[in-house]
Design a protein around this motif. Structure first.
Motif, PDB file in Angstrom:
ATOM      1  N   SER A   1       0.838  -1.192   0.000  1.00 13.28           N
ATOM      2  CA  SER A   1       0.000   0.000   0.000  1.00 13.28           C
ATOM      3  C   SER A   1       0.881   1.254   0.000  1.00 13.28           C
ATOM      4  N   PRO A   2       0.367   2.365  -0.539  1.00 14.47           N
ATOM      5  CA  PRO A   2       1.225   3.543  -0.703  1.00 14.47           C
ATOM      6  C   PRO A   2       1.516   4.272   0.600  1.00 14.47           C
ATOM      7  N   CYS A   3       2.731   4.808   0.708  1.00 16.61           N
ATOM      8  CA  CYS A   3       3.141   5.631   1.846  1.00 16.61           C
ATOM      9  C   CYS A   3       3.718   6.919   1.277  1.00 16.61           C
ATOM     10  N   ILE A   4       3.310   8.040   1.839  1.00 18.57           N
ATOM     11  CA  ILE A   4       3.832   9.326   1.362  1.00 18.57           C
ATOM     12  C   ILE A   4       4.429  10.110   2.527  1.00 18.57           C
ATOM     13  N   GLY A   5       4.963   9.381   3.518  1.00 18.81           N
ATOM     14  CA  GLY A   5       5.465  10.044   4.719  1.00 18.81           C
ATOM     15  C   GLY A   5       6.872  10.588   4.594  1.00 18.81           C
ATOM     16  N   SER A   6       7.469  10.452   3.421  1.00 17.02           N
ATOM     17  CA  SER A   6       8.871  10.824   3.278  1.00 17.02           C
ATOM     18  C   SER A   6       9.001  12.052   2.398  1.00 17.02           C
ATOM     19  N   ALA A   7       9.658  13.073   2.919  1.00 19.60           N
ATOM     20  CA  ALA A   7       9.849  14.302   2.153  1.00 19.60           C
ATOM     21  C   ALA A   7      11.148  14.957   2.584  1.00 19.60           C
ATOM     22  N   ALA A   8      11.725  15.722   1.697  1.00 21.79           N
ATOM     23  CA  ALA A   8      12.947  16.462   1.995  1.00 21.79           C
ATOM     24  C   ALA A   8      12.783  17.895   1.519  1.00 21.79           C
TER      25      ALA A   8
ATOM     26  N   THR B   1      14.780  25.970  12.120  1.00 22.81           N
ATOM     27  CA  THR B   1      15.049  24.692  12.779  1.00 22.81           C
ATOM     28  C   THR B   1      14.624  23.499  11.928  1.00 22.81           C
ATOM     29  N   ARG B   2      14.044  23.747  10.752  1.00 22.02           N
ATOM     30  CA  ARG B   2      13.594  22.640   9.900  1.00 22.02           C
ATOM     31  C   ARG B   2      14.796  21.855   9.379  1.00 22.02           C
ATOM     32  N   PRO B   3      14.725  20.523   9.394  1.00 21.95           N
ATOM     33  CA  PRO B   3      15.797  19.747   8.764  1.00 21.95           C
ATOM     34  C   PRO B   3      15.808  20.004   7.261  1.00 21.95           C
ATOM     35  N   VAL B   4      16.975  20.219   6.706  1.00 23.58           N
ATOM     36  CA  VAL B   4      17.090  20.461   5.269  1.00 23.58           C
ATOM     37  C   VAL B   4      18.136  19.525   4.673  1.00 23.58           C
ATOM     38  N   TRP B   5      17.986  19.301   3.366  1.00 21.44           N
ATOM     39  CA  TRP B   5      18.884  18.409   2.634  1.00 21.44           C
ATOM     40  C   TRP B   5      19.714  19.209   1.639  1.00 21.44           C
TER      41      TRP B   5
ATOM     42  N   VAL C   1      21.390  19.623  -1.865  1.00 17.98           N
ATOM     43  CA  VAL C   1      21.287  19.143  -3.239  1.00 17.98           C
ATOM     44  C   VAL C   1      22.699  19.094  -3.819  1.00 17.98           C
ATOM     45  N   GLU C   2      23.267  17.900  -3.831  1.00 17.99           N
ATOM     46  CA  GLU C   2      24.621  17.758  -4.375  1.00 17.99           C
ATOM     47  C   GLU C   2      24.586  17.805  -5.893  1.00 17.99           C
ATOM     48  N   SER C   3      23.479  17.314  -6.459  1.00 13.52           N
ATOM     49  CA  SER C   3      23.272  17.364  -7.902  1.00 13.52           C
ATOM     50  C   SER C   3      21.781  17.416  -8.139  1.00 13.52           C
ATOM     51  N   LEU C   4      21.346  18.238  -9.105  1.00 15.97           N
ATOM     52  CA  LEU C   4      19.912  18.325  -9.389  1.00 15.97           C
ATOM     53  C   LEU C   4      19.514  17.366 -10.504  1.00 15.97           C
ATOM     54  N   ASP C   5      20.363  17.171 -11.491  1.00 13.49           N
ATOM     55  CA  ASP C   5      20.030  16.291 -12.611  1.00 13.49           C
ATOM     56  C   ASP C   5      21.266  15.546 -13.059  1.00 13.49           C
ATOM     57  N   PRO C   6      21.415  14.287 -12.669  1.00 15.68           N
ATOM     58  CA  PRO C   6      20.464  13.502 -11.883  1.00 15.68           C
ATOM     59  C   PRO C   6      20.495  13.896 -10.407  1.00 15.68           C
ATOM     60  N   LEU C   7      19.380  13.663  -9.739  1.00 13.56           N
ATOM     61  CA  LEU C   7      19.218  14.138  -8.370  1.00 13.56           C
ATOM     62  C   LEU C   7      20.062  13.328  -7.384  1.00 13.56           C
ATOM     63  N   THR C   8      20.862  14.048  -6.615  1.00 13.17           N
ATOM     64  CA  THR C   8      21.605  13.454  -5.512  1.00 13.17           C
ATOM     65  C   THR C   8      21.436  14.353  -4.300  1.00 13.17           C
ATOM     66  N   LEU C   9      20.931  13.753  -3.198  1.00 12.53           N
ATOM     67  CA  LEU C   9      20.705  14.507  -1.967  1.00 12.53           C
ATOM     68  C   LEU C   9      21.542  13.923  -0.843  1.00 12.53           C
ATOM     69  N   SER C  10      21.889  14.766   0.108  1.00 12.73           N
ATOM     70  CA  SER C  10      22.458  14.262   1.347  1.00 12.73           C
ATOM     71  C   SER C  10      21.859  15.036   2.510  1.00 12.73           C
ATOM     72  N   PRO C  11      21.657  14.437   3.685  1.00 11.05           N
ATOM     73  CA  PRO C  11      21.956  13.031   3.969  1.00 11.05           C
ATOM     74  C   PRO C  11      20.845  12.105   3.459  1.00 11.05           C
ATOM     75  N   SER C  12      20.725  10.924   4.075  1.00 16.01           N
ATOM     76  CA  SER C  12      19.707   9.952   3.690  1.00 16.01           C
ATOM     77  C   SER C  12      18.321  10.429   4.119  1.00 16.01           C
ATOM     78  N   LEU C  13      17.283   9.749   3.590  1.00 19.13           N
ATOM     79  CA  LEU C  13      15.902  10.068   3.950  1.00 19.13           C
ATOM     80  C   LEU C  13      15.313   8.917   4.752  1.00 19.13           C
ATOM     81  N   LEU C  14      14.698   9.272   5.884  1.00 22.81           N
ATOM     82  CA  LEU C  14      14.039   8.284   6.734  1.00 22.81           C
ATOM     83  C   LEU C  14      12.558   8.635   6.810  1.00 22.81           C
ATOM     84  N   CYS C  15      11.708   7.691   6.404  1.00 21.37           N
ATOM     85  CA  CYS C  15      10.266   7.942   6.399  1.00 21.37           C
ATOM     86  C   CYS C  15       9.715   7.876   7.812  1.00 21.37           C
TER      87      CYS C  15
END
Ligand SMILES: [Zn+2]
Length: 106
Positions: A49-56, A69-73, A75-89
């Protein structure tokens, strides 16, 4: 912006933007719209079933000003997309990285 793209492993990324109604939110009158505000990651629960709890939210001057105070990621690269750090739902506990436009399970 509603562009979305497949990351693999059942994950789909959709870009979000930030464009408040400044008549209702005059505190934002001096801030520009942000077209690339972040991403939402659609992904399945283990039962499929779908989960949409993960966002950056991408790091940037506007988010730092309105929500320091918001956690932010980064953008190491936009195309192709590379983000750091990891995403935890927060919904299902799904954990992984977006690297080179692909979902990499942690
Ligand atoms: Zn989830």
């Amino acid at each position: 912006m509603s562009e979305s793209f497949d990351l693999g492993h059942g994950h789909t990324a959709s870009f979000t933007s930030w464009a408040p109604d400044r008549e209702l939110n005059p505190q934002y009158a001096d801030l520009p719209d942000v077209n690339l505000w972040g991403v939402v990651i659609d992904h399945p629960w283990p039962d499929g079933s779908p989960c949409i709890g993960s966002a950056a939210t991408f790091d940037g001057p506007v988010v730092r000003q309105i929500d320091p105070t918001r956690p932010v990621w980064t953008v190491e690269s936009l195309d192709p997309l590379t983000l750091s750090p990891s995403l935890l739902c927060r919904g299902c506990g799904d954990h992984g990285f977006i690297r080179g436009g692909r979902w990499v399970p942690a």
